[in-house]
Design a protein around this motif. Structure first.
Motif, short mmCIF file in Angstrom:
data_model
loop_
_atom_site.label_atom_id
_atom_site.label_comp_id
_atom_site.label_asym_id
_atom_site.label_seq_id
_atom_site.Cartn_x
_atom_site.Cartn_y
_atom_site.Cartn_z
N VAL A 35 0.66 -1.30 0.00
CA VAL A 35 0.03 -0.03 -0.15
C VAL A 35 0.84 1.22 -0.03
O VAL A 35 1.64 1.71 0.92
CB VAL A 35 -0.75 0.08 1.21
CG1 VAL A 35 -1.95 1.23 1.14
CG2 VAL A 35 -1.62 -1.18 1.25
N LYS A 36 0.64 2.02 -1.09
CA LYS A 36 1.51 3.10 -1.33
C LYS A 36 0.63 4.44 -1.56
O LYS A 36 -0.62 4.33 -1.45
CB LYS A 36 2.40 3.14 -2.62
CG LYS A 36 3.39 1.95 -2.45
CD LYS A 36 3.81 2.01 -3.87
CE LYS A 36 4.76 0.67 -3.97
NZ LYS A 36 6.16 0.82 -4.33
N PHE A 37 1.08 5.45 -1.07
CA PHE A 37 0.53 6.85 -1.33
C PHE A 37 0.99 7.44 -2.62
O PHE A 37 1.89 7.43 -3.13
CB PHE A 37 0.94 8.03 -0.30
CG PHE A 37 0.51 7.70 1.12
CD1 PHE A 37 -0.84 7.62 1.43
CD2 PHE A 37 1.58 7.16 1.71
CE1 PHE A 37 -1.17 7.48 2.81
CE2 PHE A 37 1.28 6.56 3.24
CZ PHE A 37 -0.11 6.86 3.68
N PHE A 90 0.56 -5.71 3.43
CA PHE A 90 -0.36 -6.66 3.99
C PHE A 90 -0.40 -8.11 3.51
O PHE A 90 -0.19 -8.06 2.22
CB PHE A 90 -1.57 -6.12 4.47
CG PHE A 90 -2.44 -6.16 3.10
CD1 PHE A 90 -3.33 -7.12 2.59
CD2 PHE A 90 -2.61 -4.96 2.68
CE1 PHE A 90 -4.07 -6.82 1.78
CE2 PHE A 90 -3.50 -4.66 1.73
CZ PHE A 90 -4.25 -5.52 0.98
N GLU A 91 -0.65 -9.09 4.07
CA GLU A 91 -0.63 -10.37 3.56
C GLU A 91 -2.05 -11.00 3.76
O GLU A 91 -2.81 -11.02 4.79
CB GLU A 91 0.25 -11.41 4.08
CG GLU A 91 0.33 -12.92 3.46
CD GLU A 91 1.29 -13.75 3.85
OE1 GLU A 91 1.20 -14.12 5.06
OE2 GLU A 91 2.41 -13.71 3.26
N TYR A 92 -2.66 -11.39 2.74
CA TYR A 92 -4.09 -11.81 2.75
C TYR A 92 -3.90 -13.33 2.35
O TYR A 92 -3.41 -13.68 1.34
CB TYR A 92 -5.29 -11.12 1.89
CG TYR A 92 -6.46 -11.68 2.09
CD1 TYR A 92 -7.33 -11.28 2.94
CD2 TYR A 92 -6.91 -12.55 1.04
CE1 TYR A 92 -8.62 -11.71 3.05
CE2 TYR A 92 -8.52 -12.95 1.04
CZ TYR A 92 -9.15 -12.50 2.30
OH TYR A 92 -10.35 -13.25 2.24
N ALA A 93 -4.55 -14.49 2.99
CA ALA A 93 -4.27 -15.68 2.88
C ALA A 93 -5.67 -16.13 2.51
O ALA A 93 -6.89 -15.91 3.15
CB ALA A 93 -3.96 -16.64 3.86
N SER A 94 -5.92 -17.17 1.39
CA SER A 94 -7.13 -17.69 1.07
C SER A 94 -6.97 -18.85 0.35
O SER A 94 -5.80 -19.39 0.07
CB SER A 94 -7.80 -16.70 -0.21
OG SER A 94 -8.90 -17.21 -0.43
#
Length: 149
Positions: A35-37, A90-94
């Motif tokens: 996530v960047k600005f 961030f890390e999202y696991a699915s």
């Protein structure tokens, strides 16, 4: 004769066990999203952030509020500390390995995650795959129309 029957049964048991283990086993797939600005987003603007949250829709659903501090380093994540102009990853696991995952990060200038407090947002769509790890990027931009994306 008995030995050949035993071997036949043993082979059938092995085939059945192999089929059972191979069916229905799903493994996690990880989506690491940075996530960047956006370029015009100043440090002063970023300093207004009091709360960030993530919503995931599409092939899977989920979300959470970003923690105040990185559990490993203690550095603030949201609100912004020393992580400007890159908020972090961030890390999202699915378990999903097909379809599209739609990630939305919203930033709020107060500690209540309501539309009236939302002043920056960004999103990305990532194709769910069988890969162990897939990366993506979300760029936060200022918004005057709320954070629905």
């Amino acid at each position: 004769m008995r030995a050949s029957r035993f071997l036949e049964k043993l082979a059938l048991v092995a085939l059945a066990l192999g089929a059972t283990l191979g069916m229905g086993c799903k493994s996690y797939h990880y989506y690491d999203v940075d996530v960047k600005f956006e370029g015009g987003f100043t440090l002063e603007n970023a300093g207004m952030i009091q709360l960030c949250n993530l919503n995931v829709s599409g092939a899977d659903t989920g979300g959470w509020t970003f923690p105040d501090n990185d559990t490993n380093t203690g550095v603030p994540i949201c609100p912004v500390g020393k992580n400007y102009p890159d908020l972090g990853t961030f890390e999202y696991a699915s378990f999903e390995d097909s379809g599209t995952l739609h990630f939305v990060v919203s930033a709020f200038d107060q500690t209540a995650a309501i539309q009236a407090n939302c002043f920056a947002a960004g999103s990305t769509d990532i194709q769910a795959t069988s890969a162990i790890t897939t990366t993506g990027t979300i760029t936060l931009s200022m918004t005057t129309s709320g954070c629905a994306q």
